[in-house]
Design a protein around this motif. Sequence first.
Motif, PDB file in Angstrom:
ATOM      1  N   GLY A 136      -6.896   1.682   6.940  1.00 61.85           N
ATOM      2  CA  GLY A 136      -8.362   1.710   6.900  1.00 61.85           C
ATOM      3  C   GLY A 136      -8.959   1.107   5.634  1.00 61.85           C
ATOM      4  N   ARG A 137     -10.305   0.938   5.686  1.00 60.48           N
ATOM      5  CA  ARG A 137     -11.037   0.321   4.563  1.00 60.48           C
ATOM      6  C   ARG A 137     -10.764   1.093   3.272  1.00 60.48           C
ATOM      7  N   GLN A 138     -10.781   2.434   3.376  1.00 60.05           N
ATOM      8  CA  GLN A 138     -10.477   3.272   2.204  1.00 60.05           C
ATOM      9  C   GLN A 138      -9.050   3.811   2.287  1.00 60.05           C
ATOM     10  N   GLY A 139      -8.231   3.103   3.063  1.00 58.56           N
ATOM     11  CA  GLY A 139      -6.885   3.614   3.339  1.00 58.56           C
ATOM     12  C   GLY A 139      -5.933   3.444   2.175  1.00 58.56           C
ATOM     13  N   VAL A 140      -4.761   3.973   2.370  1.00 56.24           N
ATOM     14  CA  VAL A 140      -3.739   3.982   1.319  1.00 56.24           C
ATOM     15  C   VAL A 140      -3.413   2.557   0.867  1.00 56.24           C
ATOM     16  N   LEU A 141      -3.307   1.662   1.843  1.00 53.38           N
ATOM     17  CA  LEU A 141      -2.911   0.297   1.517  1.00 53.38           C
ATOM     18  C   LEU A 141      -3.960  -0.397   0.642  1.00 53.38           C
ATOM     19  N   ASN A 142      -5.233  -0.222   1.028  1.00 56.61           N
ATOM     20  CA  ASN A 142      -6.301  -0.864   0.262  1.00 56.61           C
ATOM     21  C   ASN A 142      -6.460  -0.255  -1.117  1.00 56.61           C
ATOM     22  N   GLN A 143      -6.232   1.069  -1.197  1.00 54.45           N
ATOM     23  CA  GLN A 143      -6.308   1.712  -2.515  1.00 54.45           C
ATOM     24  C   GLN A 143      -5.226   1.153  -3.430  1.00 54.45           C
ATOM     25  N   LEU A 144      -4.069   0.903  -2.836  1.00 53.68           N
ATOM     26  CA  LEU A 144      -2.965   0.319  -3.590  1.00 53.68           C
ATOM     27  C   LEU A 144      -3.337  -1.078  -4.079  1.00 53.68           C
ATOM     28  N   LEU A 145      -3.958  -1.859  -3.168  1.00 53.30           N
ATOM     29  CA  LEU A 145      -4.368  -3.219  -3.526  1.00 53.30           C
ATOM     30  C   LEU A 145      -5.377  -3.174  -4.659  1.00 53.30           C
ATOM     31  N   GLN A 146      -6.358  -2.258  -4.537  1.00 53.02           N
ATOM     32  CA  GLN A 146      -7.397  -2.154  -5.561  1.00 53.02           C
ATOM     33  C   GLN A 146      -6.809  -1.725  -6.907  1.00 53.02           C
ATOM     34  N   TRP A 147      -5.863  -0.822  -6.827  1.00 49.62           N
ATOM     35  CA  TRP A 147      -5.206  -0.340  -8.051  1.00 49.62           C
ATOM     36  C   TRP A 147      -4.507  -1.483  -8.763  1.00 49.62           C
ATOM     37  N   MET A 148      -4.002  -2.436  -7.941  1.00 48.24           N
ATOM     38  CA  MET A 148      -3.345  -3.597  -8.536  1.00 48.24           C
ATOM     39  C   MET A 148      -4.358  -4.671  -8.910  1.00 48.24           C
ATOM     40  N   GLY A 149      -5.647  -4.391  -8.690  1.00 48.19           N
ATOM     41  CA  GLY A 149      -6.694  -5.328  -9.059  1.00 48.19           C
ATOM     42  C   GLY A 149      -6.942  -6.411  -8.034  1.00 48.19           C
ATOM     43  N   LEU A 150      -6.485  -6.184  -6.808  1.00 47.88           N
ATOM     44  CA  LEU A 150      -6.686  -7.160  -5.749  1.00 47.88           C
ATOM     45  C   LEU A 150      -7.843  -6.740  -4.853  1.00 47.88           C
ATOM     46  N   PRO A 151      -8.527  -7.699  -4.237  1.00 50.96           N
ATOM     47  CA  PRO A 151      -9.641  -7.336  -3.356  1.00 50.96           C
ATOM     48  C   PRO A 151      -9.138  -6.617  -2.105  1.00 50.96           C
ATOM     49  N   PRO A 152      -9.898  -5.636  -1.605  1.00 46.59           N
ATOM     50  CA  PRO A 152      -9.484  -4.922  -0.380  1.00 46.59           C
ATOM     51  C   PRO A 152      -9.510  -5.851   0.831  1.00 46.59           C
ATOM     52  N   GLN A 153      -8.602  -5.591   1.758  1.00 45.70           N
ATOM     53  CA  GLN A 153      -8.494  -6.400   2.975  1.00 45.70           C
ATOM     54  C   GLN A 153      -8.947  -5.573   4.169  1.00 45.70           C
ATOM     55  N   SER A 154      -9.511  -6.234   5.140  1.00 44.15           N
ATOM     56  CA  SER A 154      -9.812  -5.488   6.368  1.00 44.15           C
ATOM     57  C   SER A 154      -8.689  -5.747   7.377  1.00 44.15           C
ATOM     58  N   ILE A 155      -7.734  -4.840   7.290  1.00 49.90           N
ATOM     59  CA  ILE A 155      -6.574  -4.997   8.175  1.00 49.90           C
ATOM     60  C   ILE A 155      -6.807  -4.241   9.478  1.00 49.90           C
ATOM     61  N   LEU A 156      -7.354  -3.013   9.337  1.00 53.95           N
ATOM     62  CA  LEU A 156      -7.592  -2.211  10.537  1.00 53.95           C
ATOM     63  C   LEU A 156      -8.579  -2.934  11.455  1.00 53.95           C
ATOM     64  N   TYR A 157      -8.471  -2.668  12.734  1.00 53.77           N
ATOM     65  CA  TYR A 157      -9.313  -3.294  13.757  1.00 53.77           C
ATOM     66  C   TYR A 157      -9.129  -4.806  13.791  1.00 53.77           C
ATOM     67  N   SER A 158      -7.872  -5.232  13.649  1.00 53.70           N
ATOM     68  CA  SER A 158      -7.583  -6.654  13.787  1.00 53.70           C
ATOM     69  C   SER A 158      -6.361  -6.806  14.692  1.00 53.70           C
ATOM     70  N   ARG A 159      -6.094  -8.055  15.051  1.00 52.52           N
ATOM     71  CA  ARG A 159      -4.934  -8.341  15.869  1.00 52.52           C
ATOM     72  C   ARG A 159      -3.655  -7.936  15.130  1.00 52.52           C
ATOM     73  N   GLY A 160      -3.655  -8.182  13.812  1.00 47.99           N
ATOM     74  CA  GLY A 160      -2.484  -7.849  12.997  1.00 47.99           C
ATOM     75  C   GLY A 160      -2.182  -6.364  13.015  1.00 47.99           C
ATOM     76  N   ALA A 161      -3.239  -5.546  12.974  1.00 47.41           N
ATOM     77  CA  ALA A 161      -3.041  -4.097  12.989  1.00 47.41           C
ATOM     78  C   ALA A 161      -2.387  -3.664  14.295  1.00 47.41           C
TER      79      ALA A 161
END
Lengths: 284, 353
Positions: free
Chosen positions: A125-150
């Motif tokens: 999710g937008r505030q999900g574990v993966l995005n929090q990890l990305l943000q912690w590493m200083g990377l922009p959040p991705q919208s992975i949920l609600y996509s074909r990839g998800a």
Amino acid sequence: MKTVASRETRNLLQYPYLLWSSLFIVVPLVLVLWYSFTTPTPTGRYEFSISNYRRFFEPVYLRVMSRSILLAFEATLICLALGYPAAMIMVRLGSKWRNTLLLLLVLPMWINFLLRTYSWMVLLGRQGVLNQLLQWMGLPPQSILYSRGAVLIGMVYNFLPFMILPLYTSLSKIGKEQIEAAEDLGANRFDVFRRVIFPLSLPGILTGTTMVFMPAVSTFVISALLGGGQDMLIGNLIEQQFLSTGDWHFGSALSILMMVIILIAMTVVSLTDKGKTFEEGNLW
Amino acid sequence: MSANGKDLIIRLDKVCMAYGGHQVLFDVSLEVGKREFLTILGPSGCGKTTILRLIGGFETPTAGEIYFEGQPFSSVPPYKRPINTVFQKYSLFSHLNVFENIAFGLRIRKQPEGVIKEKVSRMLELVNLKGFEKRSVHSLSGGQQQRVAIARALVNEPKVLLLDEPLGALDLYLRKEMQLELKNMQTSLGITFIYVTHDQEEALTMSDTVVVMNQGRILQKGTPEEIYNEPKNVFISKFIGESNIFEGVMPQDGEVVFCGKKFPCVDRGFSRDEPVYVLIRPEDVQTVEPQSGLLKGKVQSVVFKGVHYEMIVRENGHQWMIHSTKSLKVGEEIGLYFTPEDIHVMKRNGVAP
């Protein structure tokens, strides 16, 4: 104590199963068939028609079908690519590690399928574990949920064990003797894999492929939860016909078509196998 | 024919082998000559298969070195060795038919299709399996599978062929037939055969050289005649053929005392009054009239064995086994006769009979 069941007893024992399968498989199937070949008339009666089937060949629905098949195909391929090395590693490990890994592989299946898929919403999710990890590493959040990839991630995650287990079974049946014989005849590690291990694991590949492809092509939970209903799959379409649109006739026709496609796919698969290695670890 | 004075192909130099702390080979040194048919004979678990696996490259010795045509060989992987193996359980490729099984090694070496066809069909002829090309290996009998395994190895024209009890699963008739076929193939192809078996008769029938092993050590190496007629110790004499073994003493060379009497013999090289074991083969003992025999005895049992009768004769507290084509009656008094050449004296070496 040794008791030998007489022929009559054995015959009697099969009736519960016959009753069960006719009640819950044959009868619903006949109903679905009946629905698929009928349409309601304005007078409130039903008449024979193939219009439900004809409707499927409209571009909108064909696109849904091809999307489903493509997505399931991709998921199967990824499962195979991930599962084959995993199964090979498991076969080579000592029995202690192997059993631990097998347990870890089966463990998630003790949790409800729906819950497992919901948990991926939390992860992706937008505030999900993966995005929090990305943000912690200083990377922009991705919208992975609600996509074909998800959806693809959800399929691979849920169906990977169905690929690994049959692969593991067929790989573990390859005796050390045949591998040594190949080395003895001049085969290096690559030759051994290409000419002995891979061909002998084909039954496992075929079983794993069908066991992943079948549920992947007909899923509606994964695409509904993780895909957010953006890319409709054939499973969602059928669900929609029954639960929201209320067109049971079109829904039934879609279900029958789905079955036919899966049956054709499986016949092709079993023909490739030429029926010679069916006795081992095989579904068909 | 021993390997001495001939071209060596394989030499094991003080090879030791241990599996997880359990030692199975102790300082094994062995020389194998070109075109030699060498058989390693011993009871199961004596380490004979391990020797074969070391030569084949499936194991690396924990100490010592294996030389192939003079070159150290231990670190060469199996697929680079000009050696092929006929495995105990045949280990045919279950996904390939007979033709493809035999062609496997040639395909690995990327031989042209025409060469493969020609070589495989020549092999099929050699092992008497013409017309079986398209058959699945599952549909073959044990003897046929075994011949496919031999063809699959031989088609690569190896310098050495290793055979690990290849006839173990066959019935007696087939085994005898295959023994002859193998021997013929070896002679006509001129390939070195290293053959492992626990069947003493097989070893004696086929080999140029027999190596007897027990508990990870080589006990004796020699021609089949040497091994049978002059076994070095009691273990070998009991393992190969039937034998009568008695405790005895050598007062001096050419003289041995056993069964309470002194006999002339041809054995030499013992110290004065050395305790020894005396071996006399059952077929070397002749039965004569009681008064003209060297020893007297009473027939205890007579069993018909086909080629001969096996009789147990009781003589003064000793049991003699005698093989003879003429039958005696149980309870009959007879004399036992043998010549000095029939007596074989062995050192004790701490081995009990």
